[in-house]
Design a protein around this motif. Structure first.
Motif, PDB file in Angstrom:
ATOM      1  N   SER A 231      49.902  45.126  89.748  1.00 19.48           N
ATOM      2  CA  SER A 231      50.943  44.379  89.039  1.00 19.48           C
ATOM      3  C   SER A 231      50.575  42.899  89.053  1.00 19.48           C
ATOM      4  O   SER A 231      50.331  42.316  90.113  1.00 19.48           O
ATOM      5  N   ILE A 232      50.528  42.287  87.872  1.00 21.75           N
ATOM      6  CA  ILE A 232      50.154  40.868  87.780  1.00 21.75           C
ATOM      7  C   ILE A 232      51.297  40.043  87.177  1.00 21.75           C
ATOM      8  O   ILE A 232      51.066  39.028  86.522  1.00 21.75           O
ATOM      9  N   VAL A 233      52.523  40.497  87.442  1.00 22.35           N
ATOM     10  CA  VAL A 233      53.671  39.784  86.851  1.00 22.35           C
ATOM     11  C   VAL A 233      53.838  38.375  87.424  1.00 22.35           C
ATOM     12  O   VAL A 233      54.317  37.478  86.719  1.00 22.35           O
ATOM     13  N   ILE A 234      53.417  38.177  88.675  1.00 26.07           N
ATOM     14  CA  ILE A 234      53.587  36.835  89.266  1.00 26.07           C
ATOM     15  C   ILE A 234      52.526  35.859  88.732  1.00 26.07           C
ATOM     16  O   ILE A 234      52.882  34.753  88.276  1.00 26.07           O
ATOM     17  N   PRO A 235      51.225  36.223  88.739  1.00 21.89           N
ATOM     18  CA  PRO A 235      50.256  35.323  88.087  1.00 21.89           C
ATOM     19  C   PRO A 235      50.584  35.066  86.615  1.00 21.89           C
ATOM     20  O   PRO A 235      50.360  33.967  86.098  1.00 21.89           O
ATOM     21  N   GLU A 236      51.146  36.081  85.960  1.00 21.56           N
ATOM     22  CA  GLU A 236      51.559  35.932  84.549  1.00 21.56           C
ATOM     23  C   GLU A 236      52.644  34.852  84.444  1.00 21.56           C
ATOM     24  O   GLU A 236      52.568  33.961  83.592  1.00 21.56           O
ATOM     25  N   ALA A 237      53.633  34.921  85.324  1.00 20.18           N
ATOM     26  CA  ALA A 237      54.694  33.900  85.308  1.00 20.18           C
ATOM     27  C   ALA A 237      54.134  32.530  85.679  1.00 20.18           C
ATOM     28  O   ALA A 237      54.528  31.508  85.097  1.00 20.18           O
ATOM     29  N   ALA A 238      53.192  32.504  86.630  1.00 19.89           N
ATOM     30  CA  ALA A 238      52.595  31.214  87.042  1.00 19.89           C
ATOM     31  C   ALA A 238      51.891  30.560  85.861  1.00 19.89           C
ATOM     32  O   ALA A 238      51.900  29.324  85.725  1.00 19.89           O
ATOM     33  N   ASN A 239      51.310  31.365  84.995  1.00 19.35           N
ATOM     34  CA  ASN A 239      50.595  30.808  83.834  1.00 19.35           C
ATOM     35  C   ASN A 239      51.526  30.213  82.787  1.00 19.35           C
ATOM     36  O   ASN A 239      51.062  29.564  81.845  1.00 19.35           O
ATOM     37  N   ARG A 240      52.828  30.409  82.939  1.00 21.16           N
ATOM     38  CA  ARG A 240      53.775  29.745  82.038  1.00 21.16           C
ATOM     39  C   ARG A 240      53.661  28.220  82.169  1.00 21.16           C
ATOM     40  O   ARG A 240      53.843  27.494  81.197  1.00 21.16           O
ATOM     41  N   GLU A 241      53.390  27.753  83.376  1.00 21.36           N
ATOM     42  CA  GLU A 241      53.207  26.302  83.564  1.00 21.36           C
ATOM     43  C   GLU A 241      51.981  25.829  82.777  1.00 21.36           C
ATOM     44  O   GLU A 241      52.000  24.754  82.162  1.00 21.36           O
ATOM     45  N   ILE A 242      50.940  26.637  82.771  1.00 20.18           N
ATOM     46  CA  ILE A 242      49.697  26.235  82.114  1.00 20.18           C
ATOM     47  C   ILE A 242      49.864  26.248  80.589  1.00 20.18           C
ATOM     48  O   ILE A 242      49.469  25.306  79.905  1.00 20.18           O
ATOM     49  N   SER A 243      50.465  27.321  80.064  1.00 19.31           N
ATOM     50  CA  SER A 243      50.631  27.369  78.598  1.00 19.31           C
ATOM     51  C   SER A 243      51.521  26.218  78.137  1.00 19.31           C
ATOM     52  O   SER A 243      51.240  25.559  77.126  1.00 19.31           O
ATOM     53  N   ALA A 244      52.568  25.933  78.902  1.00 20.27           N
ATOM     54  CA  ALA A 244      53.467  24.831  78.518  1.00 20.27           C
ATOM     55  C   ALA A 244      52.731  23.498  78.570  1.00 20.27           C
ATOM     56  O   ALA A 244      52.915  22.631  77.696  1.00 20.27           O
ATOM     57  N   GLN A 245      51.852  23.365  79.571  1.00 20.21           N
ATOM     58  CA  GLN A 245      51.177  22.070  79.714  1.00 20.21           C
ATOM     59  C   GLN A 245      50.178  21.829  78.571  1.00 20.21           C
ATOM     60  O   GLN A 245      50.042  20.708  78.082  1.00 20.21           O
ATOM     61  N   VAL A 246      49.493  22.875  78.138  1.00 17.62           N
ATOM     62  CA  VAL A 246      48.584  22.721  76.987  1.00 17.62           C
ATOM     63  C   VAL A 246      49.385  22.274  75.762  1.00 17.62           C
ATOM     64  O   VAL A 246      49.001  21.339  75.045  1.00 17.62           O
ATOM     65  N   VAL A 247      50.513  22.933  75.536  1.00 20.99           N
ATOM     66  CA  VAL A 247      51.316  22.642  74.340  1.00 20.99           C
ATOM     67  C   VAL A 247      51.898  21.225  74.394  1.00 20.99           C
ATOM     68  O   VAL A 247      51.796  20.451  73.428  1.00 20.99           O
ATOM     69  N   ILE A 248      52.486  20.861  75.531  1.00 20.38           N
ATOM     70  CA  ILE A 248      53.102  19.522  75.634  1.00 20.38           C
ATOM     71  C   ILE A 248      52.019  18.443  75.550  1.00 20.38           C
ATOM     72  O   ILE A 248      52.207  17.409  74.891  1.00 20.38           O
ATOM     73  N   LYS A 249      50.875  18.697  76.171  1.00 20.16           N
ATOM     74  CA  LYS A 249      49.755  17.732  76.106  1.00 20.16           C
ATOM     75  C   LYS A 249      49.347  17.503  74.646  1.00 20.16           C
ATOM     76  O   LYS A 249      49.190  16.375  74.205  1.00 20.16           O
ATOM     77  N   ARG A 250      49.210  18.593  73.898  1.00 22.89           N
ATOM     78  CA  ARG A 250      48.786  18.447  72.492  1.00 22.89           C
ATOM     79  C   ARG A 250      49.849  17.709  71.675  1.00 22.89           C
ATOM     80  O   ARG A 250      49.528  16.917  70.790  1.00 22.89           O
ATOM     81  N   LEU A 251      51.127  17.984  71.962  1.00 26.82           N
ATOM     82  CA  LEU A 251      52.189  17.291  71.217  1.00 26.82           C
ATOM     83  C   LEU A 251      52.212  15.802  71.595  1.00 26.82           C
ATOM     84  O   LEU A 251      52.407  14.934  70.725  1.00 26.82           O
ATOM     85  N   LEU A 252      51.975  15.496  72.865  1.00 32.09           N
ATOM     86  CA  LEU A 252      51.905  14.069  73.293  1.00 32.09           C
ATOM     87  C   LEU A 252      50.757  13.370  72.585  1.00 32.09           C
ATOM     88  O   LEU A 252      50.882  12.219  72.160  1.00 32.09           O
ATOM     89  N   GLU A 253      49.633  14.070  72.469  1.00 34.46           N
ATOM     90  CA  GLU A 253      48.457  13.465  71.826  1.00 34.46           C
ATOM     91  C   GLU A 253      48.703  13.157  70.349  1.00 34.46           C
ATOM     92  O   GLU A 253      47.995  12.343  69.765  1.00 34.46           O
ATOM     93  N   SER A 254      49.709  13.830  69.764  1.00 32.38           N
ATOM     94  CA  SER A 254      49.983  13.622  68.335  1.00 32.38           C
ATOM     95  C   SER A 254      51.031  12.526  68.094  1.00 32.38           C
ATOM     96  O   SER A 254      51.329  12.201  66.937  1.00 32.38           O
ATOM     97  N   LEU A 255      51.594  11.985  69.178  1.00 37.40           N
ATOM     98  CA  LEU A 255      52.673  10.994  68.983  1.00 37.40           C
ATOM     99  C   LEU A 255      52.123   9.687  68.403  1.00 37.40           C
ATOM    100  O   LEU A 255      51.005   9.289  68.719  1.00 37.40           O
TER     101      LEU A 255
END
Ligand code: CP
Length: 317
Positions: free
Chosen positions: A293-317
């Motif tokens: 079961s990899i549900v915990i590493p999967e949830a931990a990766n939510r921080e990473i996916s969010a950070q990629v997205v927010i970083k890219r949106l910041l770069e576009s400001l």
């Protein structure tokens, strides 16, 4: 990137995965990027993972964060145009959205499907209004039809755990006592179809998803057959999409629960679920507690996916 609501917004998937891996190696490499910038997270629905992981990701980038739970402490919001507002809703979204935009540099929105009106849900009306009227970059923290931060985290997790270039990934419907939106399975299918994986969807008859999301996936109505040789089992419940049953629970058949006997049909597959999960409805205790079961590493990766997205949106400001 000016908005993030679907897989197309992320562009080249391999580039996004490489960026995710880089951020995971050093999540504090860009702490200056968000300095003096404010993220506003707006929740029309409850959350544990999205709330915490997205706030953490923004903080990793040096941002300030404001969180608004619309249904707890804010004015009740009207979302329909043309309504005579003589009821309990004191403010219209069309004023509230630009006002919220005045106080931040970026907006994350969670607004689930109502499951009453398919056309309205599948227009993704609330998040689309934020995109149109806020004047800010907007990203989805789960909208009516998709949950792209979850799907991106799911993809990162599969890439980390896969042992063959083209794994067999099976998304299986599983029972749940309440009617849930199709956002997670729609989105997971959309992201899996953007990869070169062997992607299979299994569900009881009547639970067919919007063909737009199913894409080139193989649909197999026999769950056991679908599980054969799988490398990843991705369990999720969803309510019916097809008319006249849109938004309804058609079955709570625990014969579809993911258990050890079915997992034994797979190629020692990893078990995934976006969480929160109803134990012994969706999946048995022994499967979710197993070393596959990899549900915990999967949830931990939510921080990473969010950070990629927010970083890219910041770069576009
Ligand atoms: N998977 C997910 O989005 O979890 P929350 O609903 O707790 O945010």
């Amino acid at each position: 990137m000016k908005k993030f609501t679907n897989v197309a917004d992320i562009g080249d998937i391999n580039k996004a995965l490489a960026e995710a891996a880089e951020i995971k190696r050093n999540r504090f490499a860009y702490t200056g990027l968000g300095r003096n910038k404010t993220l506003m997270m707006i929740f029309f629905n409850s959350s544990l993972r999205t709330r915490l992981s997205t706030q953490k990701a923004a903080m990793n980038l040096g941002m300030n964060v404001i969180v608004l739970d619309v249904n707890q402490g804010a004015w009740k919001l009207e979302t329909e145009r043309g309504v005579i507002m003589d009821g309990d809703k004191a403010e219209h979204l069309l004023e509230a959205i630009p006002v919220m935009g005045c106080y931040c540099d970026m907006i994350g929105v969670r607004s689930f499907a109502g499951l009453k009106d398919k056309a309205e849900d599948y227009e993704d009306r609330v998040i689309e209004q934020f995109i149109r009227y806020s004047g800010r970059p907007v990203f989805s923290m789960e909208a009516a039809t998709r949950h792209p931060l979850q799907s991106f985290a799911d993809l990162i997790t599969i890439e980390e755990f896969k042992t063959k270039p083209r794994p067999k990934v099976v998304m299986t419907w599983a029972p749940h006592p309440r009617a849930l939106p199709q956002a997670v399975p729609n989105s997971f299918a959309e992201w899996m179809n953007a990869t070169d994986y062997d992607f299979v969807i299994t569900h009881p008859e009547g639970y067919e998803l919007d063909p737009k999301f199913v894409g080139n996936a193989r649909v197999e109505y026999d769950q056991r057959k679908a599980f054969e040789g799988a490398d990843f089992i991705y369990a999720k419940n969803w309510s019916a999409y097809t008319d006249p049953n849109y938004g309804k629970v058609l079955s709570t058949d625990r014969g579809w629960t993911v258990d050890a006997e079915k997992m034994a049909l797979t190629d020692n597959a990893f078990f995934m679920h976006c969480l929160p999960v109803r134990r012994n409805m969706i999946v048995t205790d022994d499967v979710i507690e197993s070393d596959r079961s990899i549900v915990i590493p999967e949830a931990a990766n939510r921080e990473i996916s969010a950070q990629v997205v927010i970083k890219r949106l910041l770069e576009s400001l």
